[in-house]
Motif scaffolding. Structure first.
Motif, short mmCIF file in Angstrom:
data_model
loop_
_atom_site.label_atom_id
_atom_site.label_comp_id
_atom_site.label_asym_id
_atom_site.label_seq_id
_atom_site.Cartn_x
_atom_site.Cartn_y
_atom_site.Cartn_z
N SER A 238 0.81 -1.22 0.00
CA SER A 238 0.00 0.00 0.00
C SER A 238 0.84 1.27 0.00
O SER A 238 1.73 1.43 0.84
CB SER A 238 -0.91 0.02 1.24
N PRO A 239 0.51 2.23 -0.88
CA PRO A 239 1.15 3.54 -0.83
C PRO A 239 0.47 4.45 0.20
O PRO A 239 0.94 5.55 0.47
CB PRO A 239 0.93 4.07 -2.25
N GLY A 240 -0.64 4.01 0.74
CA GLY A 240 -1.45 4.75 1.68
C GLY A 240 -2.85 4.20 1.60
O GLY A 240 -3.15 3.35 0.76
N ALA A 241 -3.73 4.68 2.47
CA ALA A 241 -5.10 4.16 2.48
C ALA A 241 -6.13 5.28 2.38
O ALA A 241 -7.31 5.04 2.66
CB ALA A 241 -5.34 3.34 3.74
N GLY A 242 -5.69 6.47 1.99
CA GLY A 242 -6.63 7.57 1.87
C GLY A 242 -7.06 8.15 3.19
O GLY A 242 -7.82 9.12 3.23
N VAL A 243 -6.60 7.57 4.28
CA VAL A 243 -6.88 8.05 5.64
C VAL A 243 -5.57 8.00 6.42
O VAL A 243 -4.61 7.36 6.00
CB VAL A 243 -7.95 7.20 6.35
N ASP A 244 -5.55 8.66 7.56
CA ASP A 244 -4.31 8.72 8.33
C ASP A 244 -4.14 7.55 9.29
O ASP A 244 -3.05 7.36 9.84
CB ASP A 244 -4.24 10.04 9.11
N GLY A 245 -5.19 6.77 9.51
CA GLY A 245 -5.06 5.65 10.42
C GLY A 245 -6.26 4.75 10.42
O GLY A 245 -7.34 5.11 9.92
N ALA A 246 -6.09 3.57 10.99
CA ALA A 246 -7.17 2.58 11.03
C ALA A 246 -8.37 3.09 11.82
O ALA A 246 -9.50 2.69 11.54
CB ALA A 246 -6.64 1.28 11.64
N ALA A 247 -8.13 3.98 12.77
CA ALA A 247 -9.22 4.50 13.58
C ALA A 247 -10.19 5.34 12.77
O ALA A 247 -11.32 5.57 13.20
CB ALA A 247 -8.65 5.33 14.73
N SER A 248 -9.76 5.81 11.59
CA SER A 248 -10.63 6.63 10.74
C SER A 248 -11.59 5.79 9.92
O SER A 248 -12.50 6.34 9.27
CB SER A 248 -9.78 7.49 9.80
N LEU A 249 -11.42 4.48 9.92
CA LEU A 249 -12.28 3.60 9.14
C LEU A 249 -13.54 3.27 9.93
O LEU A 249 -13.46 2.81 11.07
CB LEU A 249 -11.53 2.32 8.76
N ARG A 250 -14.69 3.47 9.32
CA ARG A 250 -15.96 3.25 10.00
C ARG A 250 -16.36 1.80 9.85
O ARG A 250 -17.31 1.44 9.15
CB ARG A 250 -17.02 4.17 9.42
N THR A 251 -15.62 0.94 10.51
CA THR A 251 -15.84 -0.49 10.39
C THR A 251 -15.41 -1.19 11.66
O THR A 251 -14.51 -0.71 12.38
CB THR A 251 -15.05 -1.07 9.19
N LYS A 252 -16.04 -2.31 11.95
CA LYS A 252 -15.63 -3.15 13.06
C LYS A 252 -14.62 -4.20 12.62
O LYS A 252 -14.15 -5.00 13.43
CB LYS A 252 -16.85 -3.83 13.68
N ALA A 253 -14.27 -4.19 11.34
CA ALA A 253 -13.34 -5.17 10.81
C ALA A 253 -11.96 -4.99 11.43
O ALA A 253 -11.55 -3.89 11.79
CB ALA A 253 -13.23 -5.03 9.29
#
Length: 341
Positions: A238-253
């Motif tokens: 990954s070159p990045g994920a479009g967000v600064d961290g996993a905490a920004s992802l709205r998922t329980k995954a």
């Protein structure tokens, strides 16, 4: 003085562009424009309506006819390479949930028996993936399915989702989240349909290279329900994920990240800069960094295109994640083992 950090970030973004261009040129030399015409695909019912083996078979057959129509159009256009590739896609054993031959191609190919699968992996590709380069994307899906079958038998299925216009490896689009923002609603809609089709299956989202940006944007910007039933999000190369961290992802995954020691993507600086004319960069934190907050798994010596290579450490660990087990090694454990050797 306040402008200095901004200038530094801008410089790092420009450096990222130069680095990506310099390392990617050898990888993208075979890329070609995706301007071959194709017919409008038939209108199909939503995926959720194909919940039975008979329903899936009907959908696969309808898309097979769409592929054959695209093959004829490509042949009439004089592009024998595209026509030959499409002829292979239309083979009776191939299973496509979706197909659109226009604008480089959109596909969703199934490996395994989706009607009975208890573990489903959805692969999201990175740059320079289209109908002309589809075979390399498919090869990874095939090797992952074979790896899963060794443990799970027919209870596992893999979906190779090429549902968006990927950016060129060398080009301005690969340095911005624009293509990912266009793709994210389509990915979320596909996952929602898949969840309705197989509500009890464990679904893992596997995101390679720029596909990590697609997954990150989809998981951070869509309604939370769209990602509610995804068990794992795996970011690799990954070159990045479009967000600064996993905490920004709205998922329980559970969010995983891996990078092979031979992957040139590590040379690309991680930046995120909002300018008046565009957003540059794909996230200020490296997905395998502590700051990003993902669970980092060992990916061995994988190069950028080698994560799903048969026999590789990366493939073994990704398959373990999909099957619901922990990777055989985390990155820190692998580093500790190497230091003792």
């Amino acid at each position: 003085m306040a402008n200095r950090p901004r200038r530094r970030r801008f410089s790092r973004t420009l450096l990222a562009a130069l680095v990506m261009a310099s390392v990617a040129v050898p990888l993208s030399g075979a890329a070609r424009p995706s301007a071959v015409p194709a017919p409008v695909p038939p209108v199909l019912a939503p995926i959720r309506g194909a919940a039975t083996p008979a329903g899936l078979a009907e959908r696969y057959a309808a898309n097979r006819e769409g592929i054959r129509a695209a093959e004829r159009t490509a042949a009439e256009h004089g592009d024998r390479r595209r026509a030959t590739a499409l002829r292979a896609l239309a083979a009776p054993e191939r299973q496509f949930l979706a197909f659109d031959g226009r604008d480089g191609g959109r596909t969703a190919e199934v490996f395994g028996d989706l009607a009975s699968a208890e573990r489903i992996a959805v692969l999201v590709p990175g740059s320079d993936t289209n109908l002309d380069t589809y075979q390399r994307f498919r090869a990874g899906a095939v090797s992952l399915h074979e790896e899963l079958r060794e443990e799970l038998g027919e209870r596992a299925a893999v979906v190779a989702w090429l549902g968006y216009r990927t950016p060129a490896t060398v080009g301005p689009e690969v340095l911005t989240p624009g293509r990912a923002e266009d793709a994210a609603p389509r990915l979320a809609s596909f996952l929602s349909g898949l969840e309705t089709l197989r509500p009890k299956a464990r679904v893992s989202l596997l995101c390679h290279s720029y596909g990590s940006v697609v997954c990150g944007v989809a998981a951070s910007g869509t309604p939370a329900a769209a990602m509610a039933d995804v068990s794992d999000i795996v970011l690799y190369g990954s070159p990045g994920a479009g967000v600064d961290g996993a905490a920004s992802l709205r998922t329980k995954a559970t969010v995983w990240a891996g990078r092979g020691s031979g992957d040139w993507i590590a040379c690309v600086p991680n930046v995120s800069l909002r300018l008046p004319f565009a957003d540059l960069g794909l996230g200020s934190n490296d997905p395998v960094s502590e700051e990003f907050g993902a669970r980092v798994f060992a990916a061995g010596e994988a190069g950028h295109s080698d994560y799903l290579k048969p026999g590789s450490v990366a493939l073994t660990n990704i398959a373990r994640i999909v099957s619901g087990r922990a990777p055989s090694q985390t990155q820190s454990e692998a580093a500790e083992e190497n230091s003792r050797a």
